[in-house]
Design a protein around this motif. Structure first.
Motif, mmCIF file in Angstrom:
data_model
loop_
_atom_site.group_PDB
_atom_site.id
_atom_site.type_symbol
_atom_site.label_atom_id
_atom_site.label_comp_id
_atom_site.label_asym_id
_atom_site.label_seq_id
_atom_site.Cartn_x
_atom_site.Cartn_y
_atom_site.Cartn_z
ATOM 1 N N TYR A 101 -1.787 -8.646 -13.419
ATOM 2 C CA TYR A 101 -1.102 -8.595 -12.129
ATOM 3 C C TYR A 101 0.413 -8.702 -12.313
ATOM 4 O O TYR A 101 1.175 -7.878 -11.806
ATOM 5 C CB TYR A 101 -1.625 -9.712 -11.220
ATOM 6 N N PHE A 102 0.851 -9.733 -13.032
ATOM 7 C CA PHE A 102 2.286 -9.942 -13.201
ATOM 8 C C PHE A 102 2.942 -8.864 -14.058
ATOM 9 O O PHE A 102 4.054 -8.418 -13.777
ATOM 10 C CB PHE A 102 2.575 -11.337 -13.773
ATOM 11 N N ASN A 105 3.278 -5.694 -11.903
ATOM 12 C CA ASN A 105 4.386 -5.818 -10.943
ATOM 13 C C ASN A 105 5.738 -5.722 -11.643
ATOM 14 O O ASN A 105 6.656 -5.064 -11.147
ATOM 15 C CB ASN A 105 4.294 -7.123 -10.158
ATOM 16 N N TYR A 106 5.856 -6.379 -12.771
ATOM 17 C CA TYR A 106 7.104 -6.347 -13.528
ATOM 18 C C TYR A 106 7.421 -4.927 -13.999
ATOM 19 O O TYR A 106 8.540 -4.436 -13.841
ATOM 20 C CB TYR A 106 7.002 -7.302 -14.714
#
Length: 158
Positions: A101-102, A105-106
């Protein structure tokens, strides 16, 4: 085709490792013997090496070669081992899903480009997203297999 899919991380990683090796050797040769360097070669080598690392991580998890996880599971025997394997795979799935997820997004919101080639960093960081996606998939597959073994009263092997 099945043989390729069984080890596609290794094959793709081998390509990236070969590109890394070739560009490093060329750059070393030109630096010491021809007294110049290709300023973009290091960027390509480092980018390919990042891909090698993350593809290797996914393959190591898939083939049960991550020593930390194996060490914990191997402390137990019988049904307890099966339960511990399910718990560790579930923890790996949760951690990988959060990282997926992170990292997505990044990577998706990144606008930075490399200095020499002016290529988007998204090409490099996509390796992180793909790696954690693969680990999530492999975790689910391992959990399913472990649950089936536990239901069938089969014991995990060493």
């Amino acid at each position: 085709m099945k043989k390729f899919l069984d080890k596609f991380e290794l094959y793709l990683g081998s390509v990236f490792l070969s590109v890394t090796f070739i560009f490093v050797v060329i750059n070393v040769f030109t630096r010491y013997f021809l007294k110049f360097t290709y300023y973009w070669a290091e960027e390509i080598a480092v980018s390919c090496f990042v891909w090698v690392i993350f593809l290797g991580f996914a393959y190591a998890y898939r083939s049960d070669e991550l020593i930390g996880i194996s060490a914990i599971v191997n402390l137990f025997h019988g049904k307890v081992r099966s339960v511990i394997r399910i718990i560790t795979d579930l923890l790996v799935f949760i951690t990988s899903a959060v990282m997926l997820y992170f990292s997505y997004n990044y990577t998706a919101n990144m606008t930075k480009i490399t200095s020499a080639l002016e290529a988007p960093y998204q090409l490099i960081y996509a390796s992180i997203v793909i790696s954690f996606l693969l680990v999530c998939i492999y975790s689910i597959m391992r959990i399913v297999v472990s649950v089936k073994k536990l239901k069938n009263h089969e014991e995990d092997e060493l």
